[in-house]
Write a protein that holds these residues in place. Structure first.
Motif, PDB file in Angstrom:
ATOM      1  N   MET A   1       0.843  -1.191   0.000  1.00 25.73           N
ATOM      2  CA  MET A   1       0.000   0.000   0.000  1.00 25.73           C
ATOM      3  C   MET A   1       0.885   1.250   0.000  1.00 25.73           C
ATOM      4  SD  MET A   1      -3.104   0.636   2.586  1.00 25.73           S
ATOM      5  CE  MET A   1      -4.167   2.024   2.410  1.00 25.73           C
ATOM      6  N   ALA A   2       0.516   2.212  -0.806  1.00 28.24           N
ATOM      7  CA  ALA A   2       1.298   3.446  -0.923  1.00 28.24           C
ATOM      8  C   ALA A   2       1.215   4.254   0.371  1.00 28.24           C
ATOM      9  CB  ALA A   2       0.788   4.263  -2.090  1.00 28.24           C
ATOM     10  N   ASP A   3       2.285   4.949   0.672  1.00 26.36           N
ATOM     11  CA  ASP A   3       2.327   5.806   1.848  1.00 26.36           C
ATOM     12  C   ASP A   3       1.447   7.027   1.593  1.00 26.36           C
ATOM     13  OD1 ASP A   3       2.929   7.394   4.001  1.00 26.36           O
ATOM     14  OD2 ASP A   3       5.070   7.568   3.575  1.00 26.36           O
ATOM     15  N   PRO A   4       0.402   7.232   2.449  1.00 23.39           N
ATOM     16  CA  PRO A   4      -0.482   8.383   2.207  1.00 23.39           C
ATOM     17  C   PRO A   4       0.242   9.719   2.379  1.00 23.39           C
ATOM     18  CG  PRO A   4      -1.011   7.340   4.313  1.00 23.39           C
ATOM     19  CD  PRO A   4       0.012   6.475   3.631  1.00 23.39           C
ATOM     20  N   LYS A   5       1.413   9.702   3.042  1.00 23.47           N
ATOM     21  CA  LYS A   5       2.163  10.939   3.287  1.00 23.47           C
ATOM     22  C   LYS A   5       3.122  11.294   2.145  1.00 23.47           C
ATOM     23  CE  LYS A   5       1.918  10.606   8.306  1.00 23.47           C
ATOM     24  NZ  LYS A   5       2.659  10.600   9.562  1.00 23.47           N
ATOM     25  N   GLU A   6       3.189  10.422   1.130  1.00 19.30           N
ATOM     26  CA  GLU A   6       4.111  10.651   0.023  1.00 19.30           C
ATOM     27  C   GLU A   6       3.769  11.927  -0.733  1.00 19.30           C
ATOM     28  OE1 GLU A   6       5.467   8.277  -3.934  1.00 19.30           O
ATOM     29  OE2 GLU A   6       5.112   7.051  -2.144  1.00 19.30           O
ATOM     30  N   GLY A   7       4.773  12.762  -0.968  1.00 21.21           N
ATOM     31  CA  GLY A   7       4.586  14.005  -1.710  1.00 21.21           C
ATOM     32  C   GLY A   7       3.983  15.128  -0.879  1.00 21.21           C
ATOM     33  N   ALA A   8       4.033  14.980   0.438  1.00 20.49           N
ATOM     34  CA  ALA A   8       3.411  15.968   1.326  1.00 20.49           C
ATOM     35  C   ALA A   8       4.250  17.224   1.508  1.00 20.49           C
ATOM     36  CB  ALA A   8       3.163  15.342   2.695  1.00 20.49           C
ATOM     37  N   THR A   9       3.557  18.320   1.780  1.00 17.04           N
ATOM     38  CA  THR A   9       4.190  19.542   2.247  1.00 17.04           C
ATOM     39  C   THR A   9       4.132  19.427   3.766  1.00 17.04           C
ATOM     40  OG1 THR A   9       3.340  20.772   0.369  1.00 17.04           O
ATOM     41  CG2 THR A   9       4.052  22.067   2.276  1.00 17.04           C
ATOM     42  N   LEU A  10       5.253  19.665   4.434  1.00 22.47           N
ATOM     43  CA  LEU A  10       5.325  19.469   5.879  1.00 22.47           C
ATOM     44  C   LEU A  10       5.776  20.748   6.568  1.00 22.47           C
ATOM     45  CD1 LEU A  10       5.172  17.163   8.034  1.00 22.47           C
ATOM     46  CD2 LEU A  10       7.609  16.860   7.698  1.00 22.47           C
ATOM     47  N   LYS A  11       5.066  21.111   7.635  1.00 27.81           N
ATOM     48  CA  LYS A  11       5.455  22.264   8.451  1.00 27.81           C
ATOM     49  C   LYS A  11       5.621  21.762   9.876  1.00 27.81           C
ATOM     50  CE  LYS A  11       4.708  25.322   5.152  1.00 27.81           C
ATOM     51  NZ  LYS A  11       5.732  26.018   4.456  1.00 27.81           N
ATOM     52  N   THR A  12       6.721  22.173  10.522  1.00 20.51           N
ATOM     53  CA  THR A  12       6.956  21.729  11.892  1.00 20.51           C
ATOM     54  C   THR A  12       6.971  22.912  12.847  1.00 20.51           C
ATOM     55  OG1 THR A  12       9.323  21.771  11.494  1.00 20.51           O
ATOM     56  CG2 THR A  12       8.235  19.654  11.233  1.00 20.51           C
ATOM     57  N   GLY A  13       6.671  22.622  14.100  1.00 17.40           N
ATOM     58  CA  GLY A  13       6.621  23.662  15.121  1.00 17.40           C
ATOM     59  C   GLY A  13       5.229  24.268  15.193  1.00 17.40           C
ATOM     60  N   HIS A  14       4.884  24.801  16.359  1.00 19.44           N
ATOM     61  CA  HIS A  14       3.529  25.287  16.585  1.00 19.44           C
ATOM     62  C   HIS A  14       3.127  26.431  15.654  1.00 19.44           C
ATOM     63  CE1 HIS A  14      -0.229  25.909  18.600  1.00 19.44           C
ATOM     64  NE2 HIS A  14       0.064  27.187  18.747  1.00 19.44           N
ATOM     65  N   GLU A  15       3.946  27.472  15.571  1.00 20.03           N
ATOM     66  CA  GLU A  15       3.601  28.646  14.752  1.00 20.03           C
ATOM     67  C   GLU A  15       3.355  28.264  13.299  1.00 20.03           C
ATOM     68  OE1 GLU A  15       3.595  32.227  15.589  1.00 20.03           O
ATOM     69  OE2 GLU A  15       3.257  31.298  17.551  1.00 20.03           O
ATOM     70  N   GLU A  16       4.352  27.629  12.691  1.00 21.62           N
ATOM     71  CA  GLU A  16       4.269  27.253  11.275  1.00 21.62           C
ATOM     72  C   GLU A  16       3.162  26.236  11.028  1.00 21.62           C
ATOM     73  OE1 GLU A  16       6.030  28.396   8.445  1.00 21.62           O
ATOM     74  OE2 GLU A  16       6.391  29.967   9.924  1.00 21.62           O
ATOM     75  N   GLY A  17       3.075  25.238  11.908  1.00 16.34           N
ATOM     76  CA  GLY A  17       2.066  24.181  11.770  1.00 16.34           C
ATOM     77  C   GLY A  17       0.652  24.726  11.858  1.00 16.34           C
ATOM     78  N   LEU A  18       0.409  25.581  12.834  1.00 14.07           N
ATOM     79  CA  LEU A  18      -0.917  26.169  13.028  1.00 14.07           C
ATOM     80  C   LEU A  18      -1.296  27.035  11.826  1.00 14.07           C
ATOM     81  CD1 LEU A  18      -3.267  26.306  15.001  1.00 14.07           C
ATOM     82  CD2 LEU A  18      -2.193  28.286  16.054  1.00 14.07           C
ATOM     83  N   LYS A  19      -0.364  27.844  11.359  1.00 13.32           N
ATOM     84  CA  LYS A  19      -0.595  28.705  10.205  1.00 13.32           C
ATOM     85  C   LYS A  19      -0.949  27.855   8.973  1.00 13.32           C
ATOM     86  CE  LYS A  19       2.536  31.994  10.479  1.00 13.32           C
ATOM     87  NZ  LYS A  19       3.804  32.641  10.176  1.00 13.32           N
ATOM     88  N   PHE A  20      -0.231  26.748   8.816  1.00 14.40           N
ATOM     89  CA  PHE A  20      -0.440  25.850   7.681  1.00 14.40           C
ATOM     90  C   PHE A  20      -1.820  25.187   7.771  1.00 14.40           C
ATOM     91  CE2 PHE A  20       1.007  21.803   5.339  1.00 14.40           C
ATOM     92  CZ  PHE A  20       0.767  22.362   4.096  1.00 14.40           C
ATOM     93  N   ALA A  21      -2.175  24.676   8.964  1.00 15.07           N
ATOM     94  CA  ALA A  21      -3.473  24.019   9.170  1.00 15.07           C
ATOM     95  C   ALA A  21      -4.615  24.988   8.845  1.00 15.07           C
ATOM     96  CB  ALA A  21      -3.592  23.500  10.597  1.00 15.07           C
TER      97      ALA A  21
END
Length: 137
Positions: A1-21
């Motif tokens: 089964m293919a990884d559902p996370k493949e080709g994802a844009t990833l943001k880490t940390g609270h500030e960046e992650g929250l802004k991205f969400a």
């Protein structure tokens, strides 16, 4: 089964992650206060499939005052985001009396009526005013 996370844009940390969400919700026409997150570790999104995941340092319980509804957000929240909808949602539960049925589908009526629908696997559907999930509620 293919990884559902493949080709994802990833943001880490609270500030960046929250802004991205929030930007993902905004882009898909969903209320910006739908995911009141705290201590975000990472947020990932695969534009081609709509797969999104959010990792938090701790579980969050948020009370949506306008509709008097307590909602629990697990350490990991996953789902598929599309226009005005999140499906196959995991990690979100809304308190119903003494039970916490998992919410697995969130959708907004199109054409807009100002209503948002929450469905659980148990077959429970709740409809609330969209503004109850605006930022800061």
């Amino acid at each position: 089964m293919a990884d559902p996370k493949e080709g994802a844009t990833l943001k880490t940390g609270h500030e960046e992650g929250l802004k991205f969400a929030v930007s993902i919700l905004e882009e898909h026409g969903l209320p910006l206060g739908l995911l009141p997150l705290a201590n975000v570790i990472e947020v990932g999104f695969v534009k081609t499939t709509g797969y999104m995941w959010i990792l938090q340092a701790k579980k969050v319980e948020h009370n949506f005052k306008m509709i008097k509804k307590l909602v629990s957000y697990d350490l990991e929240i996953t789902g598929y985001v599309e226009k005005k909808r999140i499906k196959k949602l995991k990690g979100v539960k809304a308190k119903e009396l003494m039970l916490w049925p998992p919410v697995n589908d969130i959708s907004i009526e199109d054409p807009p009526t100002g209503k948002i629908h929450f469905k659980s696997l148990a077959g429970i559907t709740k409809v609330f005013p969209e503004e109850a999930f605006a930022t800061g509620q």
